[in-house]
Design a protein around this motif. Structure first.
Motif, mmCIF file in Angstrom:
data_model
loop_
_atom_site.group_PDB
_atom_site.id
_atom_site.type_symbol
_atom_site.label_atom_id
_atom_site.label_comp_id
_atom_site.label_asym_id
_atom_site.label_seq_id
_atom_site.Cartn_x
_atom_site.Cartn_y
_atom_site.Cartn_z
ATOM 1 N N LYS A 34 0.024 9.886 4.848
ATOM 2 C CA LYS A 34 0.166 8.428 4.742
ATOM 3 C C LYS A 34 0.607 7.790 6.054
ATOM 4 O O LYS A 34 0.016 6.809 6.505
ATOM 5 C CB LYS A 34 1.172 8.061 3.638
ATOM 6 C CG LYS A 34 0.805 8.571 2.267
ATOM 7 C CD LYS A 34 1.881 8.275 1.253
ATOM 8 C CE LYS A 34 3.207 8.960 1.535
ATOM 9 N NZ LYS A 34 3.156 10.433 1.432
ATOM 10 N N THR A 35 1.652 8.339 6.657
ATOM 11 C CA THR A 35 2.171 7.742 7.885
ATOM 12 C C THR A 35 1.113 7.809 8.985
ATOM 13 O O THR A 35 0.923 6.851 9.744
ATOM 14 C CB THR A 35 3.461 8.472 8.320
ATOM 15 O OG1 THR A 35 4.399 8.394 7.239
ATOM 16 C CG2 THR A 35 4.069 7.850 9.553
ATOM 17 N N THR A 36 0.402 8.909 9.040
ATOM 18 C CA THR A 36 -0.660 9.065 10.037
ATOM 19 C C THR A 36 -1.748 8.015 9.829
ATOM 20 O O THR A 36 -2.198 7.378 10.784
ATOM 21 C CB THR A 36 -1.255 10.487 9.923
ATOM 22 O OG1 THR A 36 -0.185 11.427 10.034
ATOM 23 C CG2 THR A 36 -2.286 10.745 10.999
ATOM 24 N N ILE A 79 6.066 -0.654 5.820
ATOM 25 C CA ILE A 79 7.350 -0.170 5.299
ATOM 26 C C ILE A 79 7.111 1.208 4.703
ATOM 27 O O ILE A 79 6.431 1.359 3.685
ATOM 28 C CB ILE A 79 7.939 -1.151 4.261
ATOM 29 C CG1 ILE A 79 8.093 -2.534 4.912
ATOM 30 C CG2 ILE A 79 9.284 -0.641 3.758
ATOM 31 C CD1 ILE A 79 8.580 -3.613 3.977
ATOM 32 N N ASP A 80 7.652 2.202 5.387
ATOM 33 C CA ASP A 80 7.378 3.599 5.039
ATOM 34 C C ASP A 80 8.448 4.119 4.073
ATOM 35 O O ASP A 80 9.615 3.757 4.189
ATOM 36 C CB ASP A 80 7.363 4.441 6.324
ATOM 37 C CG ASP A 80 6.540 5.716 6.164
ATOM 38 O OD1 ASP A 80 6.245 6.093 5.013
ATOM 39 O OD2 ASP A 80 6.196 6.332 7.195
ATOM 40 N N GLU A 81 8.025 4.972 3.144
ATOM 41 C CA GLU A 81 8.907 5.574 2.130
ATOM 42 C C GLU A 81 9.612 4.485 1.316
ATOM 43 O O GLU A 81 10.819 4.492 1.117
ATOM 44 C CB GLU A 81 9.926 6.528 2.774
ATOM 45 C CG GLU A 81 9.294 7.680 3.546
ATOM 46 C CD GLU A 81 8.537 8.699 2.666
ATOM 47 O OE1 GLU A 81 8.576 8.573 1.426
ATOM 48 O OE2 GLU A 81 7.901 9.600 3.239
ATOM 49 N N VAL A 82 8.803 3.571 0.817
ATOM 50 C CA VAL A 82 9.321 2.368 0.164
ATOM 51 C C VAL A 82 10.087 2.682 -1.118
ATOM 52 O O VAL A 82 10.933 1.909 -1.551
ATOM 53 C CB VAL A 82 8.155 1.378 -0.095
ATOM 54 C CG1 VAL A 82 7.241 1.883 -1.197
ATOM 55 C CG2 VAL A 82 8.676 -0.016 -0.391
HETATM 56 MG MG LIG Z 1 5.343 9.612 5.986
#
Ligand SMILES: [Mg+2]
Ligand SMILES: Nc1ncnc2c1ncn2[C@@H]1O[C@H](COP(=O)(O)OP(=O)(O)O)[C@@H](O)[C@H]1O
Length: 389
Positions: A34-36, A79-82
């Motif tokens: 996801k982050t990538t 917003i990561d790891e929401v």
């Molecule tokens: Mg991530």
């Protein structure tokens, strides 16, 4: 750093959703990429971008007054790891409802919409969801189907330089998931119990859920195993295919069918570490079926709530039924190279009014089995089965 595997289908989908909705949630299991992907989305945009990673204490501090902090942003805000800060959904609601608001929010979460329910309700009508799985067949190439099966679709497991490295990565993933991630979701379940349950579930992979049998085997209450199952489902480790109820007088099966989503993690939990071990394992057929379900649903672009299985007490059954609007397509999975038509297939075709039934198999050749029934090798699903529209 090895080169990234391109994921153009997901990138295009996320970009399209960001044009339509003020808030887009990209959901997928931990470590699935996801982050990538979010970084790649950011790279394709011209305006300003801001990232808040809710696993970073520094970023959490920047969000101490979320309304104030987010009002200062413009352009795309990731917003990561929401799932770490569900209260944020209320702030987002306020912001996107302000007149003249033009920001776009891309939320990344390691849990299903059910676990983020609060958010979904608060942002109803303003949020779109996109779920990603491990690498799809289009991303790795059909010629690497064998590796995709054995190792699963998590990027690091799939791309590991050796079989041993992949095995170790997956073992570490399971450990971290149980010991660190689960408690961080605010779920208070002892890691050893959940590991035992998860391993036991691996032996029931591709079977209909029988809570009382599992509870007996496990020596706990029926409600406890149900809670464990829901937990693994909501954290996107397990897929439940709900039973389809055709409008028939026949008695139909009412329990969901349960799959570990990732074949690589299934093999880790079964203690299967090589292709020969897999070929000789009693769960080989079930594992292959799960891989097929995973690959077909990913390729079709089926959303949660569009995939079912069907079975009657009399024995007719269909491994996978995909329903969108009036479209009804059936799939049977057979690891043989020369699948034959069965009475059950004909019953499914007519009772469920399928437009088409694909018999997805492990061989090399595609051929017609009957009117509206096609045999298609799993490795050719991309060319021969049209994605949903
Ligand atoms: Mg991530
Ligand atoms: N498309 C890709 N190609 C190669 N490696 C990838 C790809 N996507 C993710 N990875 C690798 O997989 C790991 C997990 O990816 P990440 O984006 O952090 O996942 P998530 O945010 O879902 O937890 C990282 O080491 C990352 O470099």
């Amino acid at each position: 750093m090895p080169a990234l595997i391109a994921r153009p289908r997901h990138l295009a989908r996320i970009s399209a959703l960001l044009r339509q909705f003020p808030v887009v949630a990209l959901l997928g299991a931990r470590q699935v990429g996801k982050t990538t992907l979010a970084r790649q989305v950011m790279a394709t945009r011209r305006g300003p971008t801001t990232v808040f990673d809710l696993e970073s204490s520094e970023d959490l501090a920047r969000l101490a007054d979320p309304l104030l902090a987010l009002r200062r942003t413009t352009g795309l805000v990731v917003i990561d790891e929401v799932q770490r800060l569900p209260e944020l959904f209320h702030t987002l609601r306020v912001l996107v409802d302000e007149p003249g608001h033009r920001r776009r929010f891309l939320l990344l979460g390691s849990a299903s919409p059910e676990l983020l329910r609060q958010g979904s309700e608060t942002l109803a009508g303003r949020i779109a969801y996109h779920e990603i799985e491990g690498f799809g067949l289009d991303e790795v190439g059909s010629d690497r189907l064998g590796r995709r099966w054995l190792r699963g679709g998590f990027p690091r497991a799939f791309l590991a330089r050796s079989e041993g490295e992949s095995v170790r990565w997956r073992e570490e993933f399971v450990r971290t998931f149980l010991e660190r991630d689960i408690p961080q979701f605010g779920l208070n379940i002892p890691a050893p119990a959940l590991r035992r349950f998860w391993s036991m579930l691996a032996h029931y992979h591709a079977q209909t859920w029988n809570g009382s049998e599992l509870a007996r085997a496990f020596g706990v209450a029926h409600t406890t195993v149900q809670r464990y199952l829901d937990l693994l489902t909501n954290t996107l480790m397990v897929r439940q295919l709900q039973p389809w109820h055709a409008n028939l007088s026949k008695r139909q099966i009412r329990s969901p069918k349960v799959y570990l989503r990732d074949s690589g993690l299934l093999h880790t939990l079964l203690g299967v570490h090589s292709q020969p071990a897999l070929e000789g394992h009693p769960k080989v057929g079930a594992s292959w079926e799960g891989l097929g379900v995973d690959i077909v649903l990913d390729h079709l672009g089926a959303r949660p709530g569009e995939a079912y299985f069907w079975g009657t007490q009399a024995g007719a059954e269909l491994d996978l039924l995909v329903v969108r609007g009036r479209t009804r397509i059936g799939f049977e999975f057979k690891r043989t190279s020369a699948p034959a038509i069965t009475p059950s297939m004909r019953i499914a075709l007519s009772d469920l009014a399928l437009q088409r039934l694909y018999v997805v198999h492990g061989g090399q050749h595609a051929f017609a089995l009957a009117d509206r029934i096609d045999a298609v090798p799993l490795a050719q699903v991309l060319e021969r089965v049209r994605p949903l529209r």
